[in-house]
Design a protein around this motif. Sequence first.
Motif, mmCIF file in Angstrom:
data_model
loop_
_atom_site.group_PDB
_atom_site.id
_atom_site.type_symbol
_atom_site.label_atom_id
_atom_site.label_comp_id
_atom_site.label_asym_id
_atom_site.label_seq_id
_atom_site.Cartn_x
_atom_site.Cartn_y
_atom_site.Cartn_z
ATOM 1 N N PHE A 1 0.842 -1.190 0.000
ATOM 2 C CA PHE A 1 0.000 0.000 0.000
ATOM 3 C C PHE A 1 0.880 1.244 0.000
ATOM 4 C CE2 PHE A 1 -2.868 -2.997 2.374
ATOM 5 C CZ PHE A 1 -3.788 -3.145 1.348
ATOM 6 N N ASP B 1 -1.375 5.540 4.181
ATOM 7 C CA ASP B 1 -2.439 5.155 5.107
ATOM 8 C C ASP B 1 -3.830 5.376 4.521
ATOM 9 O OD1 ASP B 1 -0.684 4.287 6.977
ATOM 10 O OD2 ASP B 1 -1.032 5.894 8.437
ATOM 11 N N ARG C 1 -4.227 2.209 2.560
ATOM 12 C CA ARG C 1 -4.134 1.021 3.431
ATOM 13 C C ARG C 1 -5.444 0.794 4.187
ATOM 14 N NH1 ARG C 1 -0.049 2.506 5.728
ATOM 15 N NH2 ARG C 1 1.473 1.195 4.627
ATOM 16 N N LYS D 1 -5.449 -5.340 11.773
ATOM 17 C CA LYS D 1 -4.845 -4.354 10.884
ATOM 18 C C LYS D 1 -5.578 -3.013 10.979
ATOM 19 C CE LYS D 1 -1.447 -6.379 8.520
ATOM 20 N NZ LYS D 1 -0.065 -5.839 8.470
#
Length: 518
Positions: free
Chosen positions: A361, A364, A367, A437
């Motif tokens: 990724f 963020d 992700r 995650k």
Amino acid sequence: METRKLPIGIQTFEKIRVGNYVYVDKTAFVWKLVSSSAPYFLSRPRRFGKSLLLSTFESYFEGRKDLFEGLTIGQLEKEWNVHPVLHLDLNAEKYDSPEGLYAILDRYLKMWEDRWGRGDGESTPAGRFFDVIRRACEQTGRGVVVLVDEYDKPLLQALGKDNALLEDFRDTLKAFYGVLKSADRYLRFVFLTGVTKFAQVSVFSDLNQLSDISMWPDYATICGITLEELKDNFQPEIEQLAATNAMDVGEVVKKMTTLYDGYHFYQNAPGVFNPFSVLSVFTSKVFGRYWFQTGTPTFLVELLKQSDYDLRELLDGVEAPASSFTEYRVNVDNPIPLIYQSGYLTIKEYDKEFQNYLLAFPNDEVRYGFMDFLVPFYTSLAEDERGFYIGKFVQELRVGDVDAFMKRLRAFFADFPYELNTRTERHYQVVFYLVFKLMGQFTGAEVRSGKGRADAVVKTPKYIYVFEFKLDGTAEQALKQIDDKGYLLPYSVDNREVVKIGVEFDANERNIGKWLVE
């Protein structure tokens, strides 16, 4: 402080320059490309500036010197020759029938024929395309410029849903784009953009003269915004964003880098920020997931539904040779090429010895947006419920309430619909993976799928939690494995309290069974 005009959603170079919008000067790349007559192809994700790049080419070849004053190319170009430009944009249409694609091509061809004339002998789109290129060249005495934006949009809309329609689109576009080779003597410049470069659908089989610059180091930053460009072009916006969010300028740049930077289109090339997200955060002054929220492409949704790919590998990063992700081959067992080309993965590392890339990724925004996007494939939770669950998970571990966390995790699994309860063991492993995650955006959560490491570790200001899940064993065995494998050793000098949690999965109930805490 004066608020400057930001070109969010504006893809026309002339409109940006005439309207005095902020423009990041990419004309050095334009100059380098137009200095040759080679035909080019560029693959980049959606909302990454491809349309603006083509519009810049269009203004250049129309001789619009006035629009380039103060820019790099304005100092380099001396002649500003005018060429006929045929600009085909396939981006903003819905392609659900062969007639739909034909109607779009027909509309553009009629527009060009109104300007350059039409012969009586040609009726096919490809034949008419060749004819209008020839006429434009003969009437002006100058080579024709052809710009195609999102050449692959019809193919992507049919991918995975209608093979017959995909085949029809392929045949039509293959013949249409093939004109760019047979009409070469009439052409000055050709540039095609798209998300993917298809290998098996053969659209490019007749265009072997195209130079694919998608992974050329000289053009790695032709679309997107580098850190240097961000600081040089958007200092007032950075300062306003800092003031609004009670941050200093350095903190703003760091947060923007974490959220929106990290795209690499060549090994060791500078990273670039997503331009749509950059402009959006400066406009709203709120840090959000702007690029991701513009919508996940339908073709990617359909591919993931059909895929049996272990998504835990995707979440940790995927090693692959360039040949396996630069060209898309229609294979539902390997969605990685399309995920990469769509912008959800990017190049993070390169092993020169073995010529392998690590795809991961970029930042963020992608992700956590992508993981949120995946959750509905594995649970029945609505979007607002997902955020509620993750927030509660984090809060409970911060205060040391492991039982409350585990009961909520059990409720999370209990909410699976019946058809999900028949899924494989991998399905439940992926759910564990996603939960931890997603917690990582709020707390120090690590989760591993490989052997030799604890299944999950969560770090809060007061506690370090080490989890071991047993899908085919007991909670006691899980605790023992934590000790036997030395999973606690990395945290032996940490001042926080270390908590071990062994969890067993009840195969009959298809849910979490017993858990033990030490």
